[in-house]
Design an enzyme around this catalytic site. Structure first.
Site, PDB file in Angstrom:
ATOM      1  N   HIS A   1       0.884  -1.283  -0.287  1.00 33.20           N
ATOM      2  CA  HIS A   1      -0.059   0.033  -0.145  1.00 33.20           C
ATOM      3  C   HIS A   1       0.845   1.479   0.082  1.00 33.20           C
ATOM      4  O   HIS A   1       0.508   2.089  -0.676  1.00 33.20           O
ATOM      5  CB  HIS A   1      -0.953   0.039   1.236  1.00 33.20           C
ATOM      6  CG  HIS A   1      -2.131  -0.673   0.867  1.00 33.20           C
ATOM      7  ND1 HIS A   1      -2.573  -1.834   1.791  1.00 33.20           N
ATOM      8  CD2 HIS A   1      -3.056  -0.343   0.047  1.00 33.20           C
ATOM      9  CE1 HIS A   1      -3.754  -2.208   1.303  1.00 33.20           C
ATOM     10  NE2 HIS A   1      -4.037  -1.450   0.363  1.00 33.20           N
TER      11      HIS A   1
ATOM     12  N   CYS B   1       5.406  -5.460 -21.123  1.00 28.74           N
ATOM     13  CA  CYS B   1       4.257  -5.072 -20.523  1.00 28.74           C
ATOM     14  C   CYS B   1       4.269  -5.173 -18.870  1.00 28.74           C
ATOM     15  O   CYS B   1       3.215  -4.878 -18.020  1.00 28.74           O
ATOM     16  CB  CYS B   1       2.798  -5.502 -20.925  1.00 28.74           C
ATOM     17  SG  CYS B   1       2.987  -7.390 -20.658  1.00 28.74           S
TER      18      CYS B   1
HETATM   19  C1  PEP Z   1       3.992  -9.425 -15.822  1.00 25.16           C
HETATM   20  O1  PEP Z   1       4.192 -10.589 -14.935  1.00 25.16           O
HETATM   21  O2  PEP Z   1       5.159  -8.675 -15.668  1.00 25.16           O
HETATM   22  C2  PEP Z   1       2.703  -9.049 -16.104  1.00 25.16           C
HETATM   23  C3  PEP Z   1       2.549  -7.945 -16.892  1.00 25.16           C
HETATM   24  O3  PEP Z   1       1.588  -9.698 -15.699  1.00 25.16           O
HETATM   25  P1  PEP Z   1       1.066  -9.559 -14.116  1.00 25.16           P
HETATM   26  O4  PEP Z   1       1.772  -8.590 -13.377  1.00 25.16           O
HETATM   27  O5  PEP Z   1      -0.536  -9.291 -14.198  1.00 25.16           O
HETATM   28  O6  PEP Z   1       1.384 -11.063 -13.644  1.00 25.16           O
END
Ligand code: PEP
Ligand code: MG
Length: 558
Positions: A192, A489
């Protein structure tokens, strides 16, 4: 190594920015004795009433503060307010008081211990609730004892705040005018403290192990980009660093896309979103499209699988928000820290290594075809490119199966690179699909064998770790060879310096929280493509995450 310097301490940087000011500590209250003489029968009703009154006062006070706050901070305060009235917790306190004659303070302590144990055993997101319930306990005990509410001291001048860990309710009430920066001994990138500090734009470092060496009042310079906390720095140099940082932040605010280096190389900057509302907000940012739509977050409260039509209705607003633009939809990443009642397997010994993501198809083979049908249905008639990718892929046959599923429905087919096996054999995997997107959060967790939710492992779960960077570089290289897109991502894309390194590796798109796009875009506008490639080359010979950061900084002149 610079980390040995006696006047510095280091932690994991979670919110970029430079702060300079005197240190102030948030200390938790003294713990009352764990046992006390038992109450007589006739005293027990009164003790139970006093407890209920104290819990109600605490809850009302937090609710009141929630009303005067906005966004995530308000949600956090409201959630903590509800915790004070939690029926399970109160039932446990009542049992202690009524049945065993335990005084109210000690009953609150014992009941909390029971829940802390349960939360820790559950692990993941539940374990992160431990700080919340302990905070509620401390507030109720202070109320019972007629003491001031624990938490952040009243401040008459700006400070750099230090703490073991900040309670969510403390962070939610933070005043960015008074709190220049935050450093905590515990916590992780998803705690948090990090989330709220990010929302408020307060430079923040977590998991700073040696913070205890800093005495209140000591002037410190905190750097939320590097994780360094310097004690008694040169005042002029510190003020100059703060001024330079403020200039960067201004640039980030005023930056307008599209993503491009100083010498004109395009950098596709996309948004990570989780529902239609998030997509609409992201569409008003500088995002060129969506690089990660986390569909599982739409279903955390659903107990049964929604029909194809129901699912399509949930996905469609995301496409509507990005008409004519690229949208990458990730299929259900159920399991591990994101349990979805109708898709994941409960009570696994080791859920992060268990049945998660694409692997849930082994339990229910229809679920993924249904979801891809729903995505195709929601995308019917749209003019932007619709990409779909599967999470937690680890074998080539999984990639091949998913690609045929997506292509049969007219969608562009990809997989996430989260498992090291995929990065190591990136060329073979890429041959099966149209694109890949590297999820650096999980790729780091699995490469470093370190639970991304465990605050004690923040040094390992750092995407600057050279082992992780080498796997990203290898995957980008495979993409270049096959002429296929390789995006990133995970959170790594939101770090302006690392984003430049990723571009230097040849990564073709970067997807991040929409709020991070300005800082990343502004950073690209100040460097050349050549500098990015020099930074990429330099990090590959670094021996540690800190060295990699320093090497990139030097190559980029940042
Ligand atoms: C990741 O693992 O970097 C990703 C984008 O997926 P999540 O954070 O939703 O597991
Ligand atoms: Mg992931």
């Amino acid at each position: 190594m610079s980390t040995d310097a006696p006047n510095d301490t280091y932690g994991t940087p979670v919110v970029p920015g430079v702060a300079y000011g005197p240190a102030a500590w948030v200390r938790r209250p003294e713990t009352p004795p764990a046992s006390a003489p038992a109450l007589a029968e006739e005293e027990r009703d009164n003790a139970w009433s006093r407890f209920q009154e104290a819990a109600t006062v605490v809850s009302n006070r937090l609710s009141e503060r929630a009303k005067n706050t906005i966004g995530t901070a308000s949600d956090v305060l409201q959630m903590t307010a509800q915790m004070a009235l939690d029926k399970g917790w109160q039932r446990e306190v009542r049992k202690q008081i009524r049945k065993q004659g335990v005084p109210a303070v000690q009953a609150a302590m014992a009941a909390t211990d029971t829940f802390v144990e349960l939360f820790k055993q559950a692990g993941g997101l539940m374990a992160e609730r431990v700080t919340d319930i302990c905070d509620v306990r401390d507030r109720v005990i202070a109320e019972l004892e007629g003491l001031p509410e624990p938490g952040i001291p009243a401040l008459d001048h700006p400070v750099v705040l230090l703490a073991d860990d900040l309670a969510p309710a403390d962070t939610a009430g933070l005043d960015p005018e008074r709190i220049l920066g935050i450093a905590t001994i515990l916590g992780g990138p998803t705690s948090h403290t990090s989330i709220i500090a990010r929302q408020l734009g307060i430079p923040c470092i977590v998991a700073a192990r040696d913070l205890d060496i800093i005495e209140a009042g000591t002037p410190v310079q905190l750097d939320g980009r590097t994780g360094r906390i310097e004690l008694n720095p040169d005042a002029d140099a510190a003020q100059a660093a703060v001024a330079a940082d403020a200039k960067q932040r201004e640039l980030a605010k005023s930056w307008r896309g599209p993503g491009r280096t100083k010498d004109g190389e395009d950098v596709q900057l996309l948004a990570n979103i989780q529902d239609g509302e998030g997509a609409r907000k992201a569409a008003s940012s500088q995002a060129e499209g969506v690089g990660l739509f986390r569909t599982e977050l739409c279903f955390l409260n659903a107990t049964t699988e929604p029909s194809i039509d129901e699912q399509a209705d949930i996905y469609r607003p995301v496409f509507d928000a990005f008409r004519g633009k690229k949208v990458v939809v990730r299929t259900l990443d159920a399991g591990s820290d994101k349990p979805v009642a109708w898709a994941s397997v409960p009570d696994e010994e080791n859920p992060a290594l268990g049945v998660r993501g694409l692997r849930t198809s082994g339990i229910d083979p229809d679920q993924l075809p249904h979801q891809v049908d729903a995505i195709a249905k929601a995308a019917e008639g749209r003019d932007g490119a619709t990409w779909v990718m599967a999470p937690m892929v680890s074998t080539i046959s999984e990639a091949r199966w998913f690609a045929s599923l997506a292509r049969e429905r007219g969608l562009i087919a990809g997989i996430m690179v989260e498992v090291p096996a995929v990065a190591v054999m990136a060329e073979q995997f890429l041959a099966e699909v149209d694109f890949v997107s590297i999820g650096t959060n999980d790729l780091t967790q699995y490469t470093m064998a370190a639970d991304r939710m465990n605050p004690n492992l923040a040094t390992y779960t750092d995407p600057w770790q050279p082992g992780v960077l080498a796997l990203i570089a290898r995957t980008a290289e495979a993409g270049r060879k096959l002429g296929k897109p390789v995006g990133v991502c995970g959170e790594a894309a939101a770090d302006p310096l690392l984003a430049c390194v990723l571009h230097g590796f040849g990564i073709t798109s970067l997807s991040m929280a929409a709020s991070a796009i300005g800082a990343v875009g502004a950073q690209f506008s100040q460097v050349t493509g050549e500098q990015c490639r020099a930074a990429a080359e330099a990090v590959l010979s670094a021996g540690s995450a800190d060295d990699a950061r320093a090497a990139a900084r030097q190559a980029l002149g940042a």
